[in-house]
Design an enzyme around this catalytic site. Structure first.
Site, PDB file in Angstrom:
ATOM      1  N   LYS A 105       0.841  -1.194   0.000  1.00 57.65           N
ATOM      2  CA  LYS A 105       0.000   0.000   0.000  1.00 57.65           C
ATOM      3  C   LYS A 105       0.880   1.250   0.000  1.00 57.65           C
ATOM      4  O   LYS A 105       1.946   1.267   0.624  1.00 57.65           O
ATOM      5  CB  LYS A 105      -0.871   0.023   1.260  1.00 57.65           C
ATOM      6  CG  LYS A 105      -1.938  -1.029   1.307  1.00 57.65           C
ATOM      7  CD  LYS A 105      -2.629  -1.060   2.654  1.00 57.65           C
ATOM      8  CE  LYS A 105      -3.405   0.212   2.949  1.00 57.65           C
ATOM      9  NZ  LYS A 105      -4.237   0.065   4.172  1.00 57.65           N
ATOM     10  N   SER A 130      -9.008   0.730   3.240  1.00 60.80           N
ATOM     11  CA  SER A 130      -8.023   1.528   2.519  1.00 60.80           C
ATOM     12  C   SER A 130      -7.065   0.683   1.678  1.00 60.80           C
ATOM     13  O   SER A 130      -6.279   1.241   0.913  1.00 60.80           O
ATOM     14  CB  SER A 130      -7.227   2.366   3.520  1.00 60.80           C
ATOM     15  OG  SER A 130      -6.453   1.556   4.383  1.00 60.80           O
ATOM     16  N   SER A 147      -9.593  -2.013   7.045  1.00 55.73           N
ATOM     17  CA  SER A 147      -8.924  -1.731   5.775  1.00 55.73           C
ATOM     18  C   SER A 147      -8.371  -2.930   5.037  1.00 55.73           C
ATOM     19  O   SER A 147      -7.995  -2.819   3.871  1.00 55.73           O
ATOM     20  CB  SER A 147      -7.796  -0.708   5.997  1.00 55.73           C
ATOM     21  OG  SER A 147      -8.342   0.537   6.359  1.00 55.73           O
TER      22      SER A 147
END
Length: 495
Positions: free
Chosen positions: A82, A157, A181
Protein backbone atom coordinates in the site's frame (compact mmCIF):
# COMPACT_ATOMS: atom_id res chain seq x y z
CA UNK A 1 -0.99 -25.43 -18.51
CA UNK A 2 -2.27 -22.63 -16.26
CA UNK A 3 -0.74 -19.19 -16.65
CA UNK A 4 1.19 -17.90 -13.67
CA UNK A 5 -1.54 -15.50 -12.56
CA UNK A 6 -4.02 -18.38 -12.54
CA UNK A 7 -1.97 -20.32 -9.97
CA UNK A 8 -2.69 -19.98 -6.30
CA UNK A 9 -0.01 -18.23 -4.29
CA UNK A 10 0.92 -21.56 -2.70
CA UNK A 11 1.27 -23.22 -6.11
CA UNK A 12 3.34 -20.34 -7.47
CA UNK A 13 5.55 -20.46 -4.38
CA UNK A 14 6.17 -24.15 -5.03
CA UNK A 15 7.02 -23.54 -8.70
CA UNK A 16 9.52 -20.86 -7.70
CA UNK A 17 11.17 -22.94 -4.98
CA UNK A 18 11.47 -25.94 -7.30
CA UNK A 19 13.04 -23.84 -10.04
CA UNK A 20 10.24 -24.54 -12.53
CA UNK A 21 9.70 -20.79 -12.80
CA UNK A 22 12.35 -18.16 -12.20
CA UNK A 23 11.76 -15.09 -10.08
CA UNK A 24 12.47 -12.93 -13.12
CA UNK A 25 9.85 -14.82 -15.17
CA UNK A 26 7.26 -14.40 -12.42
CA UNK A 27 8.01 -10.70 -11.97
CA UNK A 28 7.90 -10.05 -15.72
CA UNK A 29 4.60 -11.90 -16.07
CA UNK A 30 2.85 -9.92 -13.35
CA UNK A 31 4.37 -6.64 -14.47
CA UNK A 32 2.93 -7.30 -17.91
CA UNK A 33 -0.47 -8.00 -16.33
CA UNK A 34 -0.23 -4.70 -14.48
CA UNK A 35 0.65 -2.84 -17.68
CA UNK A 36 -2.38 -4.36 -19.42
CA UNK A 37 -5.00 -4.13 -16.67
CA UNK A 38 -4.05 -1.25 -14.40
CA UNK A 39 -5.21 1.58 -16.71
CA UNK A 40 -8.80 0.36 -16.19
CA UNK A 41 -8.52 -0.69 -12.54
CA UNK A 42 -6.31 2.00 -10.99
CA UNK A 43 -4.90 -0.56 -8.57
CA UNK A 44 -1.35 0.83 -8.62
CA UNK A 45 -0.10 4.34 -7.99
CA UNK A 46 3.54 3.45 -8.71
CA UNK A 47 4.95 0.45 -10.60
CA UNK A 48 8.64 -0.20 -9.92
CA UNK A 49 9.63 -2.19 -12.99
CA UNK A 50 13.39 -1.68 -12.84
CA UNK A 51 13.68 -2.27 -9.10
CA UNK A 52 11.47 -5.37 -9.27
CA UNK A 53 13.42 -6.96 -12.11
CA UNK A 54 16.75 -6.19 -10.41
CA UNK A 55 15.59 -7.84 -7.19
CA UNK A 56 14.11 -10.79 -9.09
CA UNK A 57 17.38 -11.42 -10.93
CA UNK A 58 19.22 -11.24 -7.60
CA UNK A 59 16.81 -13.82 -6.18
CA UNK A 60 17.52 -16.12 -9.14
CA UNK A 61 21.23 -15.70 -8.59
CA UNK A 62 20.86 -16.67 -4.92
CA UNK A 63 18.76 -19.66 -5.87
CA UNK A 64 21.47 -20.95 -8.19
CA UNK A 65 23.83 -21.33 -5.24
CA UNK A 66 21.32 -22.20 -2.48
CA UNK A 67 19.71 -25.61 -1.83
CA UNK A 68 15.93 -25.47 -2.31
CA UNK A 69 15.38 -26.39 1.32
CA UNK A 70 17.29 -23.33 2.47
CA UNK A 71 15.46 -20.78 0.32
CA UNK A 72 13.34 -18.20 2.14
CA UNK A 73 9.66 -18.98 2.47
CA UNK A 74 8.49 -16.54 -0.23
CA UNK A 75 11.46 -16.87 -2.57
CA UNK A 76 10.71 -14.84 -5.71
CA UNK A 77 7.04 -14.21 -4.87
CA UNK A 78 5.68 -10.99 -6.42
CA UNK A 79 3.61 -8.68 -4.26
CA UNK A 80 3.10 -4.95 -3.67
CA UNK A 81 2.63 -2.59 -0.76
CA UNK A 82 0.00 0.00 0.00
CA UNK A 83 1.19 3.51 -0.68
CA UNK A 84 1.06 4.26 3.02
CA UNK A 85 4.06 2.03 3.67
CA UNK A 86 7.66 3.06 3.02
CA UNK A 87 9.62 1.09 0.43
CA UNK A 88 13.22 2.19 0.12
CA UNK A 89 13.87 4.26 -2.99
CA UNK A 90 10.16 4.60 -3.85
CA UNK A 91 7.97 7.64 -3.08
CA UNK A 92 5.33 7.20 -0.39
CA UNK A 93 2.44 9.43 -1.40
CA UNK A 94 -0.03 8.56 1.39
CA UNK A 95 -2.55 9.22 -1.37
CA UNK A 96 -2.20 12.95 -0.76
CA UNK A 97 -1.57 15.89 -3.03
CA UNK A 98 -0.59 17.95 0.02
CA UNK A 99 2.70 16.07 0.57
CA UNK A 100 6.02 16.08 -1.24
CA UNK A 101 6.43 12.65 -2.80
CA UNK A 102 10.06 11.94 -2.00
CA UNK A 103 11.64 8.47 -2.21
CA UNK A 104 11.67 6.71 1.15
CA UNK A 105 15.08 6.41 2.77
CA UNK A 106 14.47 2.93 4.17
CA UNK A 107 11.99 0.07 4.24
CA UNK A 108 9.19 0.05 6.79
CA UNK A 109 9.28 -2.96 9.16
CA UNK A 110 6.55 -4.76 7.18
CA UNK A 111 8.51 -4.37 3.94
CA UNK A 112 11.77 -5.47 5.55
CA UNK A 113 10.03 -8.54 6.97
CA UNK A 114 8.59 -9.66 3.63
CA UNK A 115 11.81 -8.88 1.76
CA UNK A 116 13.66 -11.09 4.23
CA UNK A 117 11.12 -13.80 3.43
CA UNK A 118 12.13 -13.53 -0.24
CA UNK A 119 9.25 -11.49 -1.69
CA UNK A 120 9.71 -9.12 -4.65
CA UNK A 121 7.86 -5.80 -4.56
CA UNK A 122 6.33 -4.68 -7.87
CA UNK A 123 5.18 -1.27 -6.66
CA UNK A 124 2.79 0.74 -4.51
CA UNK A 125 -0.99 0.30 -4.58
CA UNK A 126 -3.80 2.84 -4.50
CA UNK A 127 -5.05 4.11 -1.13
CA UNK A 128 -7.32 6.86 0.16
CA UNK A 129 -5.63 9.93 1.57
CA UNK A 130 -3.77 8.84 4.73
CA UNK A 131 -5.75 5.59 4.68
CA UNK A 132 -8.73 7.29 6.29
CA UNK A 133 -11.63 5.93 4.24
CA UNK A 134 -13.45 2.76 3.21
CA UNK A 135 -12.87 3.57 -0.49
CA UNK A 136 -9.60 4.08 -2.38
CA UNK A 137 -10.03 7.36 -4.22
CA UNK A 138 -7.76 10.40 -3.97
CA UNK A 139 -6.57 13.48 -5.85
CA UNK A 140 -3.28 12.13 -7.17
CA UNK A 141 -4.25 9.07 -9.23
CA UNK A 142 -7.30 7.40 -10.78
CA UNK A 143 -9.62 5.64 -8.31
CA UNK A 144 -9.18 1.96 -7.56
CA UNK A 145 -11.99 0.03 -9.24
CA UNK A 146 -13.55 -3.33 -8.52
CA UNK A 147 -12.51 -6.05 -11.01
CA UNK A 148 -15.99 -7.62 -10.68
CA UNK A 149 -17.66 -4.36 -11.75
CA UNK A 150 -15.36 -1.49 -12.74
CA UNK A 151 -18.03 1.09 -12.00
CA UNK A 152 -17.85 -0.04 -8.35
CA UNK A 153 -15.28 0.72 -5.68
CA UNK A 154 -12.76 -1.87 -4.55
CA UNK A 155 -13.10 -0.62 -0.96
CA UNK A 156 -10.45 0.82 1.29
CA UNK A 157 -8.02 1.53 2.52
CA UNK A 158 -6.25 -1.50 0.99
CA UNK A 159 -8.42 -1.10 -2.11
CA UNK A 160 -5.63 -1.06 -4.66
CA UNK A 161 -4.10 -4.20 -3.20
CA UNK A 162 -7.44 -6.03 -3.19
CA UNK A 163 -8.20 -4.98 -6.77
CA UNK A 164 -4.75 -6.19 -7.85
CA UNK A 165 -5.20 -9.61 -6.23
CA UNK A 166 -8.76 -10.07 -7.53
CA UNK A 167 -7.67 -9.16 -11.08
CA UNK A 168 -4.63 -11.44 -11.07
CA UNK A 169 -2.11 -8.59 -11.02
CA UNK A 170 -0.63 -10.11 -7.86
CA UNK A 171 -0.87 -13.61 -6.33
CA UNK A 172 -1.59 -12.08 -2.91
CA UNK A 173 -0.78 -8.89 -1.03
CA UNK A 174 -0.25 -7.55 2.46
CA UNK A 175 -2.75 -4.98 3.63
CA UNK A 176 -3.05 -2.96 6.79
CA UNK A 177 -6.23 -2.72 8.84
CA UNK A 178 -7.03 0.03 11.34
CA UNK A 179 -10.80 0.11 10.99
CA UNK A 180 -11.53 -2.57 8.41
CA UNK A 181 -8.92 -1.73 5.77
CA UNK A 182 -8.07 -5.36 4.96
CA UNK A 183 -11.55 -6.83 5.45
CA UNK A 184 -13.61 -4.17 3.65
CA UNK A 185 -11.75 -4.35 0.31
CA UNK A 186 -11.35 -8.13 0.54
CA UNK A 187 -15.12 -8.45 0.97
CA UNK A 188 -15.80 -5.96 -1.83
CA UNK A 189 -13.50 -7.83 -4.22
CA UNK A 190 -14.51 -11.40 -3.38
CA UNK A 191 -11.33 -12.34 -1.49
CA UNK A 192 -10.22 -13.76 1.82
CA UNK A 193 -9.05 -11.00 4.14
CA UNK A 194 -7.49 -11.77 7.53
CA UNK A 195 -6.94 -9.12 10.20
CA UNK A 196 -4.60 -10.61 12.80
CA UNK A 197 -4.89 -9.70 16.44
CA UNK A 198 -3.15 -6.71 17.94
CA UNK A 199 0.63 -6.87 18.14
CA UNK A 200 1.13 -10.08 16.14
CA UNK A 201 2.68 -8.50 13.03
CA UNK A 202 4.03 -5.02 12.26
CA UNK A 203 1.55 -2.51 10.88
CA UNK A 204 3.80 -0.99 8.24
CA UNK A 205 2.27 2.47 8.65
CA UNK A 206 4.31 5.62 9.27
CA UNK A 207 1.61 7.75 10.94
CA UNK A 208 0.78 7.61 14.63
CA UNK A 209 -1.79 5.23 16.04
CA UNK A 210 -2.60 6.18 19.65
CA UNK A 211 -5.33 3.53 20.05
CA UNK A 212 -3.16 0.76 18.55
CA UNK A 213 -5.77 0.02 15.92
CA UNK A 214 -3.60 -0.87 12.93
CA UNK A 215 -2.23 -4.31 12.11
CA UNK A 216 -1.00 -5.85 8.86
CA UNK A 217 -2.62 -8.92 7.36
CA UNK A 218 -3.04 -10.90 4.13
CA UNK A 219 -5.41 -10.28 1.24
CA UNK A 220 -5.63 -13.49 -0.78
CA UNK A 221 -7.81 -15.64 -2.97
CA UNK A 222 -7.84 -18.61 -0.58
CA UNK A 223 -7.30 -19.39 3.07
CA UNK A 224 -4.20 -21.39 2.13
CA UNK A 225 -2.70 -18.37 0.36
CA UNK A 226 -3.53 -16.22 3.39
CA UNK A 227 -1.92 -18.81 5.67
CA UNK A 228 1.23 -18.75 3.53
CA UNK A 229 1.52 -15.01 3.99
CA UNK A 230 0.87 -15.35 7.72
CA UNK A 231 3.79 -17.74 7.91
CA UNK A 232 5.95 -14.98 6.43
CA UNK A 233 4.46 -12.25 8.63
CA UNK A 234 4.91 -14.30 11.82
CA UNK A 235 8.10 -16.26 11.04
CA UNK A 236 8.97 -19.17 13.28
CA UNK A 237 5.83 -18.80 15.39
CA UNK A 238 3.42 -21.47 16.45
CA UNK A 239 -0.18 -20.38 15.90
CA UNK A 240 -2.25 -20.27 19.06
CA UNK A 241 -5.84 -21.52 19.05
CA UNK A 242 -7.38 -20.08 22.15
CA UNK A 243 -11.08 -20.95 22.32
CA UNK A 244 -12.02 -23.79 24.67
CA UNK A 245 -12.96 -25.89 21.66
CA UNK A 246 -9.73 -25.03 19.90
CA UNK A 247 -7.67 -26.11 22.87
CA UNK A 248 -8.94 -29.63 22.25
CA UNK A 249 -7.09 -29.72 18.94
CA UNK A 250 -3.98 -31.89 18.64
CA UNK A 251 -0.85 -30.26 19.98
CA UNK A 252 0.57 -30.02 16.44
CA UNK A 253 -1.86 -27.17 15.69
CA UNK A 254 -1.43 -25.28 18.95
CA UNK A 255 1.28 -23.19 20.51
CA UNK A 256 3.42 -25.10 22.95
CA UNK A 257 3.64 -23.74 26.53
CA UNK A 258 5.70 -20.59 26.55
CA UNK A 259 5.14 -20.00 22.85
CA UNK A 260 7.81 -22.44 21.65
CA UNK A 261 8.09 -22.21 17.89
CA UNK A 262 7.25 -25.16 15.70
CA UNK A 263 9.13 -23.71 12.78
CA UNK A 264 8.35 -22.31 9.39
CA UNK A 265 4.99 -23.02 7.80
CA UNK A 266 2.89 -23.44 10.94
CA UNK A 267 -0.22 -21.58 9.70
CA UNK A 268 -0.28 -23.43 6.40
CA UNK A 269 0.29 -26.74 8.18
CA UNK A 270 -2.64 -26.01 10.50
CA UNK A 271 -4.97 -26.25 7.49
CA UNK A 272 -4.22 -29.95 7.21
CA UNK A 273 -6.73 -30.46 10.02
CA UNK A 274 -10.33 -29.35 10.36
CA UNK A 275 -11.32 -27.20 13.32
CA UNK A 276 -13.28 -28.73 16.21
CA UNK A 277 -17.05 -28.22 16.46
CA UNK A 278 -17.54 -24.57 17.43
CA UNK A 279 -20.26 -22.51 19.07
CA UNK A 280 -20.78 -19.46 16.88
CA UNK A 281 -22.83 -16.41 17.84
CA UNK A 282 -24.69 -14.62 15.04
CA UNK A 283 -25.33 -10.90 15.36
CA UNK A 284 -26.33 -7.79 13.41
CA UNK A 285 -25.73 -5.46 16.36
CA UNK A 286 -23.30 -2.61 15.76
CA UNK A 287 -21.96 0.19 17.99
CA UNK A 288 -22.63 2.65 15.14
CA UNK A 289 -26.39 2.13 15.22
CA UNK A 290 -27.07 4.75 17.88
CA UNK A 291 -25.46 7.52 15.84
CA UNK A 292 -26.07 6.25 12.32
CA UNK A 293 -29.14 3.98 12.28
CA UNK A 294 -28.86 1.63 9.31
CA UNK A 295 -30.62 -1.33 7.75
CA UNK A 296 -28.49 -4.01 6.05
CA UNK A 297 -29.32 -4.53 2.39
CA UNK A 298 -30.96 -7.81 1.46
CA UNK A 299 -27.75 -8.95 -0.24
CA UNK A 300 -25.93 -8.57 3.09
CA UNK A 301 -28.59 -10.63 4.83
CA UNK A 302 -28.40 -13.22 2.05
CA UNK A 303 -24.64 -13.45 2.57
CA UNK A 304 -25.19 -13.96 6.29
CA UNK A 305 -27.69 -16.74 5.63
CA UNK A 306 -25.28 -18.37 3.18
CA UNK A 307 -22.58 -18.28 5.84
CA UNK A 308 -24.91 -19.75 8.44
CA UNK A 309 -25.80 -22.58 6.08
CA UNK A 310 -22.17 -23.40 5.32
CA UNK A 311 -21.16 -23.37 8.97
CA UNK A 312 -24.10 -25.52 10.06
CA UNK A 313 -23.39 -27.98 7.26
CA UNK A 314 -19.80 -28.19 8.55
CA UNK A 315 -21.13 -29.24 11.95
CA UNK A 316 -20.91 -26.04 13.97
CA UNK A 317 -23.63 -24.89 16.37
CA UNK A 318 -24.96 -21.40 15.69
CA UNK A 319 -27.22 -19.22 17.81
CA UNK A 320 -28.43 -15.65 18.02
CA UNK A 321 -26.11 -13.38 20.00
CA UNK A 322 -27.50 -10.11 21.32
CA UNK A 323 -24.73 -7.57 21.87
CA UNK A 324 -24.99 -4.33 23.85
CA UNK A 325 -22.68 -1.46 22.96
CA UNK A 326 -22.11 1.88 24.68
CA UNK A 327 -23.51 4.70 22.54
CA UNK A 328 -20.39 6.81 23.19
CA UNK A 329 -18.41 4.54 20.87
CA UNK A 330 -18.78 6.52 17.58
CA UNK A 331 -17.39 9.74 19.03
CA UNK A 332 -14.55 8.00 20.85
CA UNK A 333 -13.52 5.93 17.86
CA UNK A 334 -13.62 8.90 15.50
CA UNK A 335 -11.48 10.92 17.89
CA UNK A 336 -8.84 8.17 18.06
CA UNK A 337 -9.04 7.30 14.35
CA UNK A 338 -8.43 10.87 13.20
CA UNK A 339 -5.86 11.90 15.82
CA UNK A 340 -2.87 11.15 13.61
CA UNK A 341 -4.02 13.31 10.70
CA UNK A 342 -4.08 16.26 13.07
CA UNK A 343 -0.36 15.92 13.70
CA UNK A 344 0.69 15.03 10.14
CA UNK A 345 3.40 17.33 8.80
CA UNK A 346 1.60 19.36 6.16
CA UNK A 347 2.64 22.87 5.17
CA UNK A 348 -0.16 25.36 5.89
CA UNK A 349 -0.09 26.62 2.31
CA UNK A 350 -0.77 23.08 1.05
CA UNK A 351 -3.68 22.20 3.33
CA UNK A 352 -6.09 23.37 0.63
CA UNK A 353 -4.92 20.36 -1.41
CA UNK A 354 -6.34 17.94 1.15
CA UNK A 355 -9.60 16.18 0.36
CA UNK A 356 -12.58 17.72 2.21
CA UNK A 357 -12.91 14.79 4.61
CA UNK A 358 -9.21 14.86 5.50
CA UNK A 359 -9.17 18.62 5.89
CA UNK A 360 -12.26 18.57 8.11
CA UNK A 361 -10.98 15.84 10.40
CA UNK A 362 -7.54 17.42 10.55
CA UNK A 363 -9.03 20.70 11.72
CA UNK A 364 -11.18 18.99 14.34
CA UNK A 365 -8.25 16.92 15.59
CA UNK A 366 -6.15 20.04 15.99
CA UNK A 367 -8.93 21.75 17.93
CA UNK A 368 -9.35 18.91 20.42
CA UNK A 369 -7.56 19.06 23.72
CA UNK A 370 -5.11 16.34 24.77
CA UNK A 371 -7.56 15.58 27.57
CA UNK A 372 -10.31 14.78 25.05
CA UNK A 373 -8.06 12.29 23.25
CA UNK A 374 -7.02 10.71 26.53
CA UNK A 375 -10.66 10.40 27.56
CA UNK A 376 -11.53 8.72 24.25
CA UNK A 377 -8.64 6.28 24.54
CA UNK A 378 -9.68 5.37 28.08
CA UNK A 379 -13.24 4.78 26.88
CA UNK A 380 -12.05 2.53 24.05
CA UNK A 381 -10.05 0.44 26.51
CA UNK A 382 -13.21 -0.08 28.56
CA UNK A 383 -15.18 -0.78 25.39
CA UNK A 384 -12.64 -3.45 24.49
CA UNK A 385 -12.97 -5.08 27.90
CA UNK A 386 -16.77 -5.09 27.78
CA UNK A 387 -17.05 -6.30 24.20
CA UNK A 388 -14.47 -9.06 24.54
CA UNK A 389 -16.38 -10.30 27.59
CA UNK A 390 -19.60 -10.49 25.55
CA UNK A 391 -17.89 -12.21 22.64
CA UNK A 392 -16.31 -14.74 25.03
CA UNK A 393 -19.71 -16.42 25.46
CA UNK A 394 -19.07 -17.95 22.02
CA UNK A 395 -16.09 -19.56 20.30
CA UNK A 396 -16.53 -17.28 17.27
CA UNK A 397 -18.81 -14.41 16.28
CA UNK A 398 -20.49 -14.18 12.86
CA UNK A 399 -21.87 -11.11 11.09
CA UNK A 400 -22.01 -9.74 7.54
CA UNK A 401 -18.75 -8.31 6.24
CA UNK A 402 -20.53 -5.27 4.74
CA UNK A 403 -24.04 -3.87 5.13
CA UNK A 404 -24.28 -2.86 1.46
CA UNK A 405 -23.03 -4.13 -1.89
CA UNK A 406 -19.80 -2.54 -3.18
CA UNK A 407 -20.59 1.12 -3.74
CA UNK A 408 -20.21 2.96 -7.06
CA UNK A 409 -16.94 4.80 -7.56
CA UNK A 410 -17.49 8.36 -6.39
CA UNK A 411 -20.55 7.46 -4.31
CA UNK A 412 -19.06 8.45 -0.96
CA UNK A 413 -17.67 11.79 -2.15
CA UNK A 414 -20.25 12.78 -4.74
CA UNK A 415 -17.64 12.56 -7.55
CA UNK A 416 -19.83 10.45 -9.79
CA UNK A 417 -17.76 7.97 -11.76
CA UNK A 418 -14.62 8.97 -9.88
CA UNK A 419 -13.64 11.86 -12.12
CA UNK A 420 -10.39 13.54 -11.14
CA UNK A 421 -11.88 16.97 -10.63
CA UNK A 422 -9.76 20.04 -9.79
CA UNK A 423 -9.27 20.38 -6.05
CA UNK A 424 -11.47 23.46 -5.78
CA UNK A 425 -14.43 21.57 -7.27
CA UNK A 426 -14.43 18.54 -4.97
CA UNK A 427 -17.68 18.22 -3.02
CA UNK A 428 -17.18 19.13 0.62
CA UNK A 429 -19.70 17.10 2.64
CA UNK A 430 -17.20 15.42 4.94
CA UNK A 431 -19.79 14.39 7.51
CA UNK A 432 -22.06 12.87 4.87
CA UNK A 433 -19.10 10.99 3.44
CA UNK A 434 -18.17 9.63 6.87
CA UNK A 435 -21.73 8.62 7.68
CA UNK A 436 -21.97 6.66 4.44
CA UNK A 437 -18.78 4.80 5.30
CA UNK A 438 -20.01 3.88 8.78
CA UNK A 439 -23.29 2.60 7.35
CA UNK A 440 -21.42 0.66 4.65
CA UNK A 441 -19.07 -1.13 7.07
CA UNK A 442 -20.64 -0.99 10.54
CA UNK A 443 -19.05 -4.18 11.91
CA UNK A 444 -15.37 -3.61 11.25
CA UNK A 445 -13.81 -0.85 13.39
CA UNK A 446 -14.96 -2.31 16.71
CA UNK A 447 -12.82 -5.39 16.02
CA UNK A 448 -9.74 -3.17 15.74
CA UNK A 449 -10.61 -1.46 19.01
CA UNK A 450 -10.87 -4.90 20.64
CA UNK A 451 -7.59 -6.05 19.06
CA UNK A 452 -9.19 -9.33 17.95
CA UNK A 453 -8.51 -11.46 14.85
CA UNK A 454 -11.17 -11.51 12.14
CA UNK A 455 -11.56 -12.99 8.67
CA UNK A 456 -13.88 -12.20 5.76
CA UNK A 457 -15.06 -14.85 3.31
CA UNK A 458 -16.88 -14.29 -0.03
CA UNK A 459 -19.83 -16.63 0.50
CA UNK A 460 -22.41 -14.91 -1.73
CA UNK A 461 -22.65 -13.26 -5.17
CA UNK A 462 -25.40 -10.95 -6.30
CA UNK A 463 -25.72 -12.88 -9.56
CA UNK A 464 -26.21 -16.13 -7.68
CA UNK A 465 -23.10 -17.70 -9.25
CA UNK A 466 -19.54 -17.21 -7.96
CA UNK A 467 -17.72 -14.79 -10.21
CA UNK A 468 -20.92 -13.30 -11.61
CA UNK A 469 -22.38 -10.13 -10.17
CA UNK A 470 -20.82 -8.55 -7.07
CA UNK A 471 -19.36 -10.42 -4.10
CA UNK A 472 -20.79 -10.21 -0.60
CA UNK A 473 -19.20 -11.80 2.42
CA UNK A 474 -19.32 -12.73 6.07
CA UNK A 475 -16.98 -11.80 8.89
CA UNK A 476 -15.91 -14.30 11.53
CA UNK A 477 -14.32 -12.89 14.69
CA UNK A 478 -12.29 -14.96 17.09
CA UNK A 479 -10.62 -14.45 20.47
CA UNK A 480 -7.02 -13.40 20.86
CA UNK A 481 -4.67 -15.88 19.20
CA UNK A 482 -7.28 -17.53 16.97
CA UNK A 483 -5.82 -16.60 13.58
CA UNK A 484 -5.07 -20.23 12.70
CA UNK A 485 -8.51 -21.33 13.85
CA UNK A 486 -10.17 -18.73 11.60
CA UNK A 487 -8.07 -19.95 8.68
CA UNK A 488 -9.04 -23.54 9.44
CA UNK A 489 -12.73 -22.65 9.41
CA UNK A 490 -12.31 -20.77 6.14
CA UNK A 491 -10.52 -23.75 4.63
CA UNK A 492 -13.20 -26.13 5.94
CA UNK A 493 -15.86 -24.05 4.17
CA UNK A 494 -13.93 -24.26 0.88
CA UNK A 495 -12.28 -20.83 0.82
Amino acid sequence: MAELHELSAVALRDELRQGKVSAAEAAAHFLQRIEQKNPLLGAFITVTVDQAMEHARSADSRRSRTPAGELPLLHGMPLAFKDLTDVEGVPTTHGSAALDHKPALSDAPLVALLRKAGAISLGKTQVPEFGLTAYSENRIAPPSRNPHGPSRSSGGSSGGSAAAVAAGLLPFAPGSDGGGSVRIPAAACGLVGLKPGRGLVPAGESLGDPARLVVAGPIARTSADAALMMDALVPGSSPALSTPAARSLPASTRAAPGGVARGEGAYLEALEQDPPRLRIGVTLDSPWSSTFPFSPEQEALDALQAGIGLLEHAGHALGEASMRYDNRYPDAFTTAWTAAVGTARISPHREALLAPLTRTFRRRAQQRSPAKLAESLAFLRQFQHDTVAQFAQWDLMLMPALAQTPRPVGWFTGLHGGERWPAAHWPGDADGDYRKQCEYAPWSSMINVCGLPAITLPVHWTGGTPGLGLPMGIQLVGPAGSEALLLQVANQLGY
